[in-house]
Design a protein around this motif. Structure first.
Motif, short mmCIF file in Angstrom:
data_model
loop_
_atom_site.label_atom_id
_atom_site.label_comp_id
_atom_site.label_asym_id
_atom_site.label_seq_id
_atom_site.Cartn_x
_atom_site.Cartn_y
_atom_site.Cartn_z
N VAL A 51 0.85 -1.19 0.00
CA VAL A 51 0.00 0.00 0.00
C VAL A 51 0.89 1.24 0.00
O VAL A 51 1.90 1.31 0.71
CB VAL A 51 -0.92 0.01 1.24
CG1 VAL A 51 -1.65 1.35 1.36
CG2 VAL A 51 -1.94 -1.11 1.15
N PHE A 52 0.49 2.23 -0.81
CA PHE A 52 1.23 3.49 -0.91
C PHE A 52 0.33 4.66 -0.52
O PHE A 52 -0.82 4.75 -0.97
CB PHE A 52 1.73 3.72 -2.35
CG PHE A 52 2.72 2.70 -2.82
CD1 PHE A 52 4.07 2.85 -2.55
CD2 PHE A 52 2.31 1.58 -3.54
CE1 PHE A 52 5.00 1.91 -3.00
CE2 PHE A 52 3.22 0.64 -3.98
CZ PHE A 52 4.57 0.80 -3.71
N THR A 53 0.87 5.56 0.29
CA THR A 53 0.16 6.78 0.64
C THR A 53 1.17 7.84 1.07
O THR A 53 2.39 7.59 1.10
CB THR A 53 -0.89 6.52 1.73
OG1 THR A 53 -1.71 7.68 1.89
CG2 THR A 53 -0.24 6.18 3.07
N PHE A 98 4.03 1.94 2.45
CA PHE A 98 5.01 2.98 2.13
C PHE A 98 4.36 4.35 2.26
O PHE A 98 3.29 4.60 1.68
CB PHE A 98 5.53 2.79 0.70
CG PHE A 98 6.66 1.80 0.60
CD1 PHE A 98 7.97 2.21 0.40
CD2 PHE A 98 6.40 0.43 0.69
CE1 PHE A 98 9.01 1.29 0.31
CE2 PHE A 98 7.42 -0.49 0.60
CZ PHE A 98 8.73 -0.06 0.42
N ILE A 99 5.02 5.25 2.99
CA ILE A 99 4.51 6.60 3.22
C ILE A 99 5.56 7.60 2.73
O ILE A 99 6.64 7.70 3.30
CB ILE A 99 4.20 6.83 4.71
CG1 ILE A 99 3.19 5.77 5.19
CG2 ILE A 99 3.66 8.24 4.93
CD1 ILE A 99 2.92 5.82 6.69
N ALA A 100 5.21 8.34 1.67
CA ALA A 100 6.20 9.18 0.99
C ALA A 100 6.19 10.63 1.45
O ALA A 100 6.03 11.56 0.66
CB ALA A 100 5.96 9.11 -0.53
N GLY A 101 6.34 10.83 2.76
CA GLY A 101 6.62 12.17 3.27
C GLY A 101 5.44 12.99 3.75
O GLY A 101 4.27 12.66 3.53
N ASP A 102 5.75 14.07 4.45
CA ASP A 102 4.79 15.00 5.06
C ASP A 102 3.83 14.28 5.99
O ASP A 102 2.61 14.39 5.89
CB ASP A 102 4.00 15.75 3.97
CG ASP A 102 4.79 16.90 3.37
OD1 ASP A 102 5.96 17.09 3.76
OD2 ASP A 102 4.24 17.61 2.50
N ILE A 103 4.41 13.56 6.95
CA ILE A 103 3.57 12.81 7.89
C ILE A 103 2.97 13.74 8.94
O ILE A 103 1.94 13.44 9.52
CB ILE A 103 4.34 11.65 8.54
CG1 ILE A 103 5.52 12.16 9.39
CG2 ILE A 103 4.82 10.67 7.48
CD1 ILE A 103 6.24 11.06 10.15
N ILE A 116 6.29 -0.84 7.84
CA ILE A 116 5.92 0.54 7.53
C ILE A 116 7.20 1.32 7.19
O ILE A 116 8.07 1.48 8.04
CB ILE A 116 5.20 1.21 8.71
CG1 ILE A 116 3.99 0.36 9.15
CG2 ILE A 116 4.75 2.61 8.34
CD1 ILE A 116 3.36 0.82 10.45
N ILE A 117 7.31 1.77 5.95
CA ILE A 117 8.51 2.48 5.48
C ILE A 117 8.13 3.95 5.30
O ILE A 117 7.21 4.28 4.53
CB ILE A 117 9.05 1.88 4.17
CG1 ILE A 117 9.48 0.42 4.38
CG2 ILE A 117 10.23 2.70 3.67
CD1 ILE A 117 8.41 -0.60 4.12
#
Length: 413
Positions: free
Chosen positions: A141-143, A185-190, A229-230
């Motif tokens: 999953v990507f977000t 995968f979480i690509a920033g701005d958490i 969780i990356i």
């Protein structure tokens, strides 16, 4: 990526661009048309009207009074002008899309201190790039862009997403899929951050960085522990904005860094997953996307096709140029002494980004390109920058089939 330098001066930037030129040149000379390029300082000694090939970095570009495209190429030996005639329809649009500081290959005819281009070549992705598939029926999953701490964060929707991952939401088929999710995968701005843009304090629900990270870690801590969780950072996170960005600092996000199934990585980063003795795994290129607005405004064909609404075109452009921020002014960066970490060296299987808050999926040369959704409504700052959110959606990929689904957790739709 990270080397500690006491001082960065003009020489630091010069060496940085030389390393970029050398790396991309080595990719270009792999093409049959460019195997024996001529050094620029030797071109003027060649006979006019002779066929010639050259590789250089674009130091200037403009449109001539006759409507042709003219650029100046530079290599370590000198500079030369290259003209692309508007009559060469097959390459003229390609030429108009070229940005300053790109490394480009040219074949053409030698004139008087000028080259008349017949063809243009970019570092590109090889046409034989394989589409990898796993033997295991697993999902990824990507977000991105939760921006926890903002008043407009869609907390209920995000909790619904977590409930789905935990097999507590959805019908039986949806729960069966969720059970097979092994990577997030979480690509920033958490987090929303503080002081990111003027007037941001009016948008804050949580006005403390540490508490913003604690709240985000609380959400991540609810996710079942067999999901890896990356997390990579973005421009809202509490680290340097210049790229490459280091991982989110453990002293700032202590609880997050202690998650047993959490992995904090750099921006950009290349992460390998699902490898076995008999399978090389999947390479996932994560880049938050800070250069995307520049590309959207300065690449002619993307500007005309929809600007920020077409992150798929932006990502394809960057893959073709094998660089995440080709122009000097397209992002903030720190020159490193060893390499240019924004070069796309190893070819990824997946290229995931965020920043534009737009859900879109594309494919280029068997690379799955994904710009992730967000979990925040449109702020006044986003409206000023032309960002129209497509919130509360996640991209789901089956690693066995490479089939893609977009799951919508927006209760208003």
């Amino acid at each position: 990526y990270f080397d500690i330098e006491k001082k960065r001066d003009v020489e630091s930037f010069t060496n940085y661009f030389k390393k970029r030129y050398d790396t991309l040149r080595n990719i270009l000379v792999g093409r049959p048309e460019l195997q024996n390029p001529t050094s620029i300082n030797r071109i003027n000694s060649r006979v006019e009207q002779e066929k010639i090939s050259v590789i250089g970095m674009v130091s200037d570009k403009r449109t001539t009074k006759n409507g042709n495209f003219l650029m100046t190429l530079e290599d370590p030996t000198g500079t030369i002008n290259v003209v692309v005639s508007k009559s060469k329809i097959n390459i003229f649009q390609e030429a108009n899309d070229i940005l300053l500081d790109e490394v480009v290959g040219v074949t053409g005819v030698n004139g008087d201190k000028i080259i008349f281009a017949d063809n243009l070549y970019f570092p590109e992705i090889p046409t034989n790039n394989p589409l990898k598939k796993s033997d295991k029926d697993e999902y990824i999953v990507f977000t991105s862009d939760m921006q926890v701490g903002n008043k407009l964060f869609f907390e209920k929707n995000f909790q619904k997403f977590i409930d789905w991952l935990n097999l507590e939401y959805g019908d039986e088929r949806q729960k069966e899929i969720a059970e097979k999710v092994k990577y997030l995968f979480i690509a920033g701005d958490i987090i929303e951050g503080i002081g990111v843009y003027p007037g941001q304090e009016e948008d804050l629900l949580i006005d403390d960085l540490y508490r913003q990270y604690e709240k985000f870690a609380e959400y991540m801590g609810k996710i079942r522990k067999d999901i890896k969780i990356i997390i990579s950072p973005g421009n809202h996170d509490s680290i340097q904005i210049a790229e490459p960005q280091p991982p989110i600092d453990k002293s700032t996000a202590k609880t997050l860094s202690e998650l047993p199934n959490g992995y904090l990585t750099t921006n950009p980063s290349l992460v390998n997953i699902a490898s076995t003795k008999d399978f090389p795994g999947f390479n996932i290129l994560m880049y938050h996307g800070f250069s995307f607005p520049y590309i959207a405004e300065n690449v002619d064909s993307i500007r005309r096709a929809g600007r920020l609404s077409r992150p798929d075109l932006i990502m394809k452009f960057l893959l073709r140029k094998r660089h995440l921020a080709p122009s000097h002014s397209s992002t903030l960066y720190l020159p490193t002494s060893k390499e240019d970490p924004l070069i796309i060296g190893k070819i990824p299987d997946f290229f995931v980004s965020g920043h534009l808050h737009k859900t879109i999926v594309g494919n280029y040369m068997n690379i799955t390109m994904m710009n992730s959704s967000c979990w925040i409504d449109q702020t006044e700052d986003q409206e000023r920058r032309g960002i129209v959110p497509d919130p509360c959606k996640v991209i789901l990929v089956n690693l066995k089939t490479r089939d893609i689904k977009i799951l919508n957790f927006n209760e208003n739709e």
